[in-house]
Design a protein around this motif. Structure first.
Motif, short mmCIF file in Angstrom:
data_model
loop_
_atom_site.label_atom_id
_atom_site.label_comp_id
_atom_site.label_asym_id
_atom_site.label_seq_id
_atom_site.Cartn_x
_atom_site.Cartn_y
_atom_site.Cartn_z
N GLN A 20 49.09 29.07 17.32
CA GLN A 20 49.83 29.42 18.54
C GLN A 20 51.20 28.75 18.54
O GLN A 20 52.20 29.37 18.91
CB GLN A 20 49.04 29.01 19.79
N GLY A 21 51.27 27.51 18.07
CA GLY A 21 52.55 26.81 17.99
C GLY A 21 53.51 27.50 17.04
O GLY A 21 54.70 27.65 17.34
N LEU A 22 53.00 27.94 15.90
CA LEU A 22 53.83 28.67 14.94
C LEU A 22 54.34 29.97 15.55
O LEU A 22 55.53 30.30 15.45
CB LEU A 22 53.04 28.97 13.66
N GLU A 23 53.46 30.71 16.22
CA GLU A 23 53.88 31.97 16.84
C GLU A 23 54.91 31.73 17.94
O GLU A 23 55.88 32.48 18.05
CB GLU A 23 52.65 32.70 17.39
N ASP A 24 54.71 30.68 18.74
CA ASP A 24 55.66 30.36 19.81
C ASP A 24 57.02 29.97 19.23
O ASP A 24 58.06 30.44 19.70
CB ASP A 24 55.13 29.23 20.69
N ASP A 25 57.01 29.10 18.20
CA ASP A 25 58.27 28.68 17.58
C ASP A 25 58.96 29.84 16.88
O ASP A 25 60.19 29.96 16.92
CB ASP A 25 58.03 27.55 16.59
N ARG A 26 58.18 30.69 16.26
CA ARG A 26 58.75 31.87 15.59
C ARG A 26 59.42 32.76 16.63
O ARG A 26 60.54 33.22 16.44
CB ARG A 26 57.64 32.62 14.86
N ALA A 36 61.13 28.24 8.31
CA ALA A 36 61.46 29.64 8.54
C ALA A 36 61.65 30.38 7.22
O ALA A 36 61.23 31.54 7.08
CB ALA A 36 62.71 29.75 9.40
N ASP A 37 62.28 29.73 6.24
CA ASP A 37 62.47 30.35 4.92
C ASP A 37 61.12 30.64 4.26
O ASP A 37 60.90 31.71 3.71
CB ASP A 37 63.30 29.46 4.00
N LYS A 38 60.23 29.67 4.31
CA LYS A 38 58.89 29.87 3.72
C LYS A 38 58.12 30.93 4.49
O LYS A 38 57.45 31.77 3.90
CB LYS A 38 58.10 28.55 3.69
N ASP A 39 58.23 30.89 5.80
CA ASP A 39 57.55 31.89 6.64
C ASP A 39 58.04 33.29 6.29
O ASP A 39 57.25 34.20 6.09
CB ASP A 39 57.82 31.57 8.11
N LEU A 40 59.36 33.45 6.19
CA LEU A 40 59.95 34.74 5.87
C LEU A 40 59.53 35.22 4.48
O LEU A 40 59.24 36.40 4.28
CB LEU A 40 61.47 34.66 5.97
N SER A 41 59.46 34.29 3.54
CA SER A 41 59.09 34.67 2.17
C SER A 41 57.64 35.14 2.06
O SER A 41 57.28 35.83 1.11
CB SER A 41 59.36 33.52 1.19
N MET A 42 56.81 34.78 3.03
CA MET A 42 55.40 35.19 2.99
C MET A 42 55.16 36.51 3.72
O MET A 42 54.06 37.05 3.66
CB MET A 42 54.52 34.09 3.59
N LEU A 43 56.17 37.01 4.39
CA LEU A 43 56.00 38.28 5.11
C LEU A 43 56.18 39.46 4.17
O LEU A 43 56.98 39.41 3.25
CB LEU A 43 57.02 38.37 6.26
N THR A 52 57.98 43.84 11.81
CA THR A 52 58.44 43.42 13.13
C THR A 52 58.85 41.94 13.11
O THR A 52 59.89 41.57 13.64
CB THR A 52 57.34 43.65 14.19
N LEU A 53 58.04 41.12 12.46
CA LEU A 53 58.35 39.69 12.36
C LEU A 53 59.60 39.46 11.50
O LEU A 53 60.42 38.58 11.81
CB LEU A 53 57.16 38.92 11.78
N THR A 54 59.76 40.24 10.44
CA THR A 54 60.93 40.11 9.58
C THR A 54 62.20 40.46 10.35
O THR A 54 63.21 39.74 10.26
CB THR A 54 60.78 41.02 8.34
N ILE A 55 62.17 41.54 11.09
CA ILE A 55 63.33 41.93 11.90
C ILE A 55 63.65 40.83 12.91
O ILE A 55 64.81 40.44 13.09
CB ILE A 55 63.09 43.29 12.59
N SER A 56 62.63 40.31 13.56
CA SER A 56 62.82 39.24 14.53
C SER A 56 63.44 38.00 13.86
O SER A 56 64.35 37.37 14.41
CB SER A 56 61.48 38.89 15.18
N ALA A 57 62.95 37.68 12.66
CA ALA A 57 63.48 36.51 11.94
C ALA A 57 64.96 36.70 11.61
O ALA A 57 65.76 35.77 11.77
CB ALA A 57 62.67 36.28 10.67
#
Length: 167
Positions: A20-26, A36-43, A52-57
Motif C-alpha cells: 500500500q505504501g508503494l502504491e501511495d508513493d507511486r 522509481a527507476d527500478k519500479d519503471l524498469s519492472m513494468l 497505466t502505471l508507466t504513463i503515470s510514472a
C-alpha cells in the motif's frame, strides 16, 4: 517454507502495508528516483495496468524534469500505445517545448494534429520545420497534403499524398 513464512499474519500484514505504501508513493510521485527507476524498469507497458502505471510514472517525471526530451518522448510513445491521442499530443507539445529545434518531434506533433483534425495547428508547425531535415519522411508529405487539402488546393494535396506514398 518461505511461503509459509510470508503467510504468517504478522508478515502478511507487513507486506500489505508495504504494498500500500508503494502504491501511495507511486500515485503521489514521491518515490525516490532510484526506486522509481527500478519500479519503471519492472513494468511491462504491453500489459494494461502496467501501461497505466508507466504513463503515470512519465507524467510524474515530466512534472519534475520538464526540459528532459526523453521523458516527454517516452510519455508520448506510451500514450500512443494506449490509444490516447490527446495525451500523446500533450506529451509531444511538451517535447517540442523541451527541444524546439527537433524537427522530427515537430513533425510527429504535426501528424498528430492531422489525426485530431486540427490542420491549422499542423500548418503552423510545418512552417517552423526545416523541410530539408524531414523531406524524406512520408509523414512530412502526408501533412503537407493535409494542409493543401485544408486550403482547398487539390493539385498540391494530390502531389504531396503521392510523395508520401512513394516514400
Amino acid at each position: 517454507q518461505i511461503a509459509a513464512f510470508f503467510e504468517r499474519p504478522e508478515h502478511a500484514a507487513f507486506l500489505q502495508r508495504a504494498r500500500q505504501g508503494l502504491e501511495d508513493d507511486r500515485a503521489a510521485g514521491s518515490l525516490p528516483w532510484y526506486v522509481a527507476d527500478k519500479d519503471l524498469s519492472m513494468l511491462d507497458p504491453s500489459e494494461g495496468q502496467d501501461l497505466t502505471l508507466t504513463i503515470s510514472a512519465f507524467r510524474t517525471r515530466v512534472r519534475f524534469e520538464p526540459s528532459w526530451l526523453g521523458y516527454w518522448t517516452s510519455l508520448a510513445n506510451n500514450c500512443e500505445r494506449a490509444g490516447d491521442l490527446p495525451c500523446m499530443v500533450e506529451a509531444l507539445e511538451g517535447a517540442v517545448s523541451a527541444s524546439s529545434m527537433d524537427s522530427a518531434t515537430r513533425l510527429r506533433l504535426a501528424y498528430a494534429h492531422v489525426l485530431q483534425d486540427e490542420v491549422a495547428k499542423t500548418a503552423q508547425l510545418l512552417a517552423a520545420i526545416d523541410g530539408e531535415k524531414v523531406r524524406y519522411e512520408a509523414d512530412y508529405h502526408f501533412c503537407l497534403g493535409a494542409v493543401a487539402e485544408w486550403k482547398q488546393d487539390e493539385a498540391a494535396a494530390v502531389r504531396e499524398y503521392e510523395h508520401a506514398i512513394a516514400r
